[in-house]
Design an enzyme around this catalytic site. Structure first.
Site, short mmCIF file in Angstrom:
data_model
loop_
_atom_site.label_atom_id
_atom_site.label_comp_id
_atom_site.label_asym_id
_atom_site.label_seq_id
_atom_site.Cartn_x
_atom_site.Cartn_y
_atom_site.Cartn_z
NE ARG A 21 7.82 -2.68 6.58
CZ ARG A 21 6.52 -2.43 6.55
NH1 ARG A 21 6.01 -1.76 5.54
NH2 ARG A 21 5.74 -2.86 7.51
NE ARG B 199 5.61 -0.77 10.36
CZ ARG B 199 4.57 -0.69 9.55
NH1 ARG B 199 4.66 0.00 8.42
NH2 ARG B 199 3.44 -1.28 9.83
NE ARG C 296 -5.21 -1.36 9.43
CZ ARG C 296 -4.09 -0.94 8.86
NH1 ARG C 296 -3.97 0.27 8.40
NH2 ARG C 296 -3.07 -1.75 8.75
NE ARG D 284 1.46 -5.15 10.87
CZ ARG D 284 2.60 -4.97 10.19
NH1 ARG D 284 3.73 -5.48 10.63
NH2 ARG D 284 2.59 -4.26 9.08
CE LYS E 259 -2.17 -1.13 3.86
NZ LYS E 259 -1.51 -2.43 4.13
#
Ligand code: AP5
Ligand code: MG
Length: 212
Positions: free
Chosen positions: A122, A155, A83, A166, A8
């Site tokens: 990431r 993160r 969401r 998540r 996204k």
């Protein structure tokens, strides 16, 4: 829209450049609030680290404040908001009051194994925010940002057990929204496999289609 790690943020930056509208990422705004230690940030920190959603009212107020900003009058691109159904309904009402509406809802689709590998690999620059991936987009020097030379970080919610949480939250709370937007004829589902350029090509095509 799309599950954690679907791309996204990556695609929103490209789209912002292509269509010239403001990009509002709920996650980025919340992380900024955490970094600054604002009351919202203090309330959100633990929930974000556990991969849970922040209460609707807090997130809605944060996004609405930005949507009132004159810079959003010419258009905006929402990333990670709404969401759940309550947020979606509240957003429609909010926009209606100012004579605005959503033009399109783009939902990225990607298999779970790929989501996991994109997120656990990431890395981000803690200083300038540039994004990397240990396998797909490694920095020239391990752990160091190519752009500004500062240290890369992970993160807090990109650890595997939190990523799984998540994904669970996405399936139970966010996925039902696709039906909501499908019924209103706004939904365009986009295959998010392949390179960022390939995905962007599909998004550009979806934007040319006229919603029914
Ligand atoms: P948020 O920051 O929105 O996180 P998320 O939805 O879990 O998704 P990500 O940002 O991790 O992934 P992305 O889809 O943007 O993918 P990206 O482009 O980075 O939300 C974080 C938290 O904030 C939530 O858990 C919640 O606590 C809270 N929150 C946020 N919004 C909320 C709301 N509305 N209500 C309540 N709480 C809320 O890409 C991922 C990786 O893949 C990167 O490394 C990237 O380089 C790589 N990549 C991207 N595209 C490709 C490609 N095509 N090929 C290979 N690698 C790729
Ligand atoms: Mg993101």
């Amino acid at each position: 829209m799309g599950p954690p790690g679907a791309g996204k943020g990556t695609q929103a930056v490209r789209l912002r450049e292509r269509i010239g509208v403001v990009h509002l990422s709920a996650g980025d705004m919340l992380r900024e609030a955490v970094k600054r230690g604002t009351p919202l940030g203090l309330a959100a920190r633990g929930m974000m680290e556990r991969g849970e959603l922040i209460p609707d009212d807090l997130v809605a107020q944060m996004v609405e404040e930005r949507l009132r900003d004159p810079e959003c009058a010419a258009g905006f691109l929402l990333d990670g908001y709404p969401r759940n159904l309550a947020q979606a309904r509240r957003l429609s009402e909010f926009l209606e009051k100012s004579g605005r509406r959503l033009d399109r809802v783009l939902a990225l689709r990607l298999p779970e194994t790929e989501l996991l590998s994109r997120l656990t690999g990431r890395r981000l620059c803690g200083t300038c925010g540039a994004g990397y991936h240990v396998a797909n987009k490694p920095p020239r020097r391990i752990g160091i940002c190519d752009v500004c030379g500062n240290e890369l970080m992970q993160r807090a919610d990109d650890r595997e057990e939190i990523v799984r949480e998540r994904l669970r939250v996405y399936t139970t709370q966010t996925l039902p929204l696709l039906e909501f937007y499908r019924e209103s004829g706004l939904l365009f589902e986009v295959d998010a496999t392949g390179t960022p350029d390939e995905v962007f090509g599909r998004i550009a095509e979806a934007l040319e289609e006229v919603p029914r």
